[in-house]
Enzyme design. Structure first.
Site, PDB file in Angstrom:
ATOM      1  N   LYS A 280       0.828  -1.196   0.000  1.00 36.24           N
ATOM      2  CA  LYS A 280       0.000   0.000   0.000  1.00 36.24           C
ATOM      3  C   LYS A 280       0.872   1.259   0.000  1.00 36.24           C
ATOM      4  O   LYS A 280       2.034   1.223   0.427  1.00 36.24           O
ATOM      5  CB  LYS A 280      -0.876   0.036   1.257  1.00 36.24           C
ATOM      6  CG  LYS A 280      -1.940  -1.035   1.353  1.00 36.24           C
ATOM      7  CD  LYS A 280      -2.699  -0.902   2.666  1.00 36.24           C
ATOM      8  CE  LYS A 280      -3.769  -1.970   2.803  1.00 36.24           C
ATOM      9  NZ  LYS A 280      -4.879  -1.766   1.860  1.00 36.24           N
ATOM     10  N   ARG A 354     -10.405 -11.305   1.562  1.00 34.73           N
ATOM     11  CA  ARG A 354     -11.268 -12.346   0.986  1.00 34.73           C
ATOM     12  C   ARG A 354     -10.562 -13.699   0.950  1.00 34.73           C
ATOM     13  O   ARG A 354     -11.222 -14.741   0.957  1.00 34.73           O
ATOM     14  CB  ARG A 354     -11.710 -11.916  -0.413  1.00 34.73           C
ATOM     15  CG  ARG A 354     -10.607 -11.790  -1.434  1.00 34.73           C
ATOM     16  CD  ARG A 354     -10.997 -10.966  -2.652  1.00 34.73           C
ATOM     17  NE  ARG A 354     -11.170  -9.555  -2.295  1.00 34.73           N
ATOM     18  CZ  ARG A 354     -11.489  -8.607  -3.181  1.00 34.73           C
ATOM     19  NH1 ARG A 354     -11.680  -8.922  -4.455  1.00 34.73           N
ATOM     20  NH2 ARG A 354     -11.620  -7.356  -2.799  1.00 34.73           N
TER      21      ARG A 354
END
Length: 503
Positions: A280, A354
């Site tokens: 990130k 996920r």
């Protein structure tokens, strides 16, 4: 621990506290009184509203005005909190009252005991309004000072006790128990989310969750790295292998007497998310300590259900990992095999939530639940689509809509989102069952929902609540919501479970 809370039906003039809280509305001609504010006005010789107007009070939502009584009443300070314009029927919704109670609570540092008259707002106090006042007051008093050094002993602290004026103390007994339990659960979530990741790594989150579960009388199971590998939890292992602090799977089970339903809860527990090798940007990465907010919420919810003794069986399945770019980190192009045998091509290691949830959902489904509720800070796309106060809800249409309705009832913003068939094609893989993330950024929240749907067995009602924005407030406090961890969506999960029991 949250402050204490009690109810009273004694006359106002016979009560005493460090402050009294009243509500005032906003009308075209100035302030609008409520039964509680009128009672205080009488004690002050009819001078209250003129004094509030002189101080600039307009009655806008969450506007707080404090004024001294100069010995004219049993309270040294009156706190008037704005309710905004009334609805068409002349009343104010419970959510408006909840936010007003929270705003007043936040504005009362140094006032140990508080009497609140907000339950009288909008007419005769009912259970829903009492919940709003109690929850707003207790949640607005939250603060996190664990890492503050040299705090002055005489510093102003939030209120330590609230007394809510109601017409019938006996009728308030059960609601008060419910309010107390909800506040305890949300304070637990906030404390966990606000704890820094060097102190709340996977094993520690699992241990704290287990301790909370044992305190609530739950059955507890923790799987470490070896047990996860043996149990074929390929997604959790893959995400966790980039950190020196290994992943965990926590399972907490409550079996209520005369259980009418079996509910599965699943919550994402990424204790820190650097993005892994798909790292990130540095800006705001510190907020990624909140990526375990879904895990904290389901841990607290199953403990809350147990505290309330609800007639239901609930198991929380909590996958926990730290997503770091270590030498053993999983890579883009890796193929991950999940517990149910399905395989995903990894195209983005920052879509790790996920990946661990897939294993957890597959395991939770093995218990044969009647419904599955999952919550996670899953996608930045949720914030783009709905902002920071409204969660996106996907899944089976009927259960999705039930979650949205429950959220509206308890004052947590929820919005129903679709799972368009054409977006499923976006996660097709030429070499595996699917990819974990596609390059097309459009509909990112919905694509994440499609990925999770691959692990829900046919016929199992399920709902996914994306709380990426609502779970962690990076802006100024508002209502009963502090900066930092918020506790969303504990109240919605509880209300949904209560609704499912009642069916």
């Amino acid at each position: 621990m949250p402050p204490t809370i009690a109810t009273t039906d004694r006359p106002l003039e016979k009560l005493s506290a460090d402050a009294v809280v009243i509500g005032v509305g906003k009308g075209p001609g100035g302030l609008l009184p409520t039964p509680g504010s009128e009672a205080v006005d009488r004690l002050l010789g009819g001078k209250l509203f003129a004094a509030l107007a002189d101080l600039g009070a307009r009655g806008a939502e969450e506007e707080v005005t404090r004024l001294p009584t100069f010995g004219q009443g049993p309270f040294p300070v009156v706190v008037a909190v704005g309710l905004g314009a009334p609805s068409a029927d002349g009343g104010y919704s419970p959510d408006v009252v909840r936010r007003a109670a929270g705003a007043a609570s936040r504005a009362l540092p140094g006032r140990g005991s508080v009497v609140t008259l907000l339950a009288a707002v909008g007419g005769t106090p009912d259970v829903q309004r009492l919940h709003a006042v109690g929850e707003g007051s207790l949640l607005g008093a939250y603060e996190f000072t664990e890492y503050k050094s040299d705090l002055p002993a005489d510093r102003p602290t939030p209120p330590s006790s609230f007394e809510v004026v109601v017409p019938d103390v006996g009728a308030a007994k059960e609601p008060l128990k419910h309010i107390r339990a909800v506040a305890d659960a949300i304070w637990l979530v906030r404390d966990l989310v606000n704890t820094p990741p060097n102190d709340l790594y996977p094993a520690e989150l699992a241990a704290r969750g287990a301790a909370a579960g044992e305190k609530a009388g739950l059955s507890v199971e923790i799987l470490d790295e070896k047990a996860l590998e043996a149990g074929r939890y390929g997604g959790i292992v893959a995400v966790g292998q980039g950190s020196a602090r290994g992943p965990r799977l926590l399972r907490l089970t409550y079996k209520g007497k005369k259980a009418r339903k079996k509910i599965a809860l699943v919550g994402k527990g990424i204790t820190f998310d650097s993005g892994g090798l798909s790292i990130k940007p540095a800006l705001n990465m510190q907020n990624m300590k909140s990526d375990m907010a879904g895990a904290a919420a389901v841990i607290a919810t199953v403990c809350l259900v147990a505290d309330l003794g609800l007639p239901v069986e609930v198991t929380a399945t909590v996958p926990i990992a730290e997503n770091l770019p270590g030498g053993a980190a999983y890579r883009p192009a890796d193929i991950v095999t999940f517990r149910n045998g399905k395989k995903a091509e990894i195209t983005n290691t920052d879509a790790e939530g996920r990946v661990i949830l897939a294993d957890a959902i597959a395991r939770a489904a093995e218990d044969g639940p009647d419904a599955l509720l999952e919550t996670s800070t899953l996608t930045g796309a949720q914030q783009v689509a709905l902002g920071n106060r409204t969660s996106g809800v996907m899944g089976s249409d009927e259960l999705r809509d039930a979650v949205v309705a429950a959220g509206k009832r308890v004052g947590e913003g929820m919005w129903p989102m679709p799972l368009p068939v054409e977006l499923r094609r976006g996660i097709d893989s030429p070499i595996a069952d699917f990819v974990n993330s596609n390059a097309d950024r459009f509909g990112g929240m919905l694509v994440g929902g499609h990925f999770l749907a691959e692990f829900v067995p046919d016929g199992l009602p399920w709902a996914h609540i994306d709380v990426a924005g609502p779970a962690y407030n990076t802006q100024s406090p508002w209502g009963c919501t502090p900066k930092g961890g918020t506790g969303v969506p504990v109240r919605t999960l509880l209300a949904t479970i209560e609704d499912l029991i009642a069916e």
